[in-house]
Design a protein around this motif. Structure first.
Motif, PDB file in Angstrom:
ATOM      1  N   ASP A  83       0.722  -1.188   0.268  1.00 56.51           N
ATOM      2  CA  ASP A  83      -0.037  -0.109  -0.062  1.00 56.51           C
ATOM      3  C   ASP A  83       0.887   1.335  -0.087  1.00 56.51           C
ATOM      4  N   ARG A  84       2.173   1.085  -0.346  1.00 58.14           N
ATOM      5  CA  ARG A  84       3.078   2.335  -0.236  1.00 58.14           C
ATOM      6  C   ARG A  84       3.868   2.310  -1.415  1.00 58.14           C
ATOM      7  N   TYR A  85       4.470   3.289  -2.003  1.00 58.42           N
ATOM      8  CA  TYR A  85       5.488   3.529  -2.894  1.00 58.42           C
ATOM      9  C   TYR A  85       6.992   3.588  -1.989  1.00 58.42           C
ATOM     10  N   PHE A  86       7.975   2.991  -2.650  1.00 64.45           N
ATOM     11  CA  PHE A  86       9.310   3.392  -1.923  1.00 64.45           C
ATOM     12  C   PHE A  86      10.310   3.713  -3.097  1.00 64.45           C
ATOM     13  N   TYR A  87      10.893   4.801  -2.591  1.00 63.13           N
ATOM     14  CA  TYR A  87      12.157   5.533  -3.567  1.00 63.13           C
ATOM     15  C   TYR A  87      13.143   5.917  -2.724  1.00 63.13           C
TER      16      TYR A  87
END
Length: 219
Positions: free
Chosen positions: A74-78
């Motif tokens: 449920d999250r983006y990571f960068y």
């Protein structure tokens, strides 16, 4: 609307062969996304995207096992770092940089360039200038380019390697896919003025950041 020439910088006329080194990186098996935002700091990008800095990491941590985007999460990571007059966001298997609701706000008042490739090899090279689409195409299908700058930039696109890629298209699919990826990086260098070398990526410190998928910023 700014002239198309404003998307180009004076410097090395990069070509696909300059990015052959990228083929030696095996950590992007699930895909990748490199996003450049001009004249914004990493902290500004994190705040505007609704993100939260988790830790400061190096290149090996960013692309190594465990730090990539989790399918269905449920999250983006960068990871985000400052390079010259740009902020560079890198995703290992993520899709933040190709999600319109996320990148459109980040391009307000500036230029944003995103290069995404999925696990299947299909992808997207998107150039936004103050929320206006200047280029939008799949590097694997550079004969179909959209955006207000598509026609005027065609010689630059071809010169970066996409004309040569079309000659490879009927042959080995893996070779064609790799060459299109390299040509996309070369085209982006012509627009950022930054030679994205492996040495550069390995020397940067990245702010590893998470963003809720529901997070949409309008300013």
């Amino acid at each position: 609307m700014p002239a198309v020439s404003s998307l180009l910088v004076v410097g090395r006329a990069a070509v696909a062969e300059d990015y052959r080194w990228f083929g030696g990186i095996r950590d992007f098996g699930e895909g990748f996304c490199f996003t450049w935002i001009r004249e914004r700091t990493p902290q500004q990008v994190i705040k505007q995207s609704g993100g939260k800095e988790l830790e400061r990491i190096g290149w090996d941590q960013l692309v190594g096992s465990g730090d990539g985007q989790e399918v269905g999460a449920d999250r983006y990571f960068y990871g985000v770092a400052h390079v010259a007059e740009w902020t560079l966001m890198i995703e290992d298997g993520g899709t933040f940089g190709t999600t319109d609701s996320q990148v459109w706000p980040l391009s307000r008042g500036t230029t944003l360039i995103s290069h995404y490739r999925g696990k299947d090899g299909r992808g997207r090279l998107l150039v936004l200038d103050d929320q206006s689409v200047r280029l939008d195409f799949d590097p694997m299908a550079a004969d179909r380019i959209a955006g207000s700058g598509a026609e005027d930039l065609r010689p630059v696109i071809d010169g970066a390697g996409f004309a040569a890629a079309q000659r490879l298209r009927p042959g080995d699919r893996n070779e064609y896919r790799a060459y299109c990826t390299e040509a996309a990086f070369a085209l982006i260098e012509r627009m950022t003025g930054v030679a994205m070398t492996k040495e550069l990526l390995e020397t940067l410190t990245y702010l590893f950041t998470s963003v809720p998928r529901s997070s949409v910023r309008s300013s």
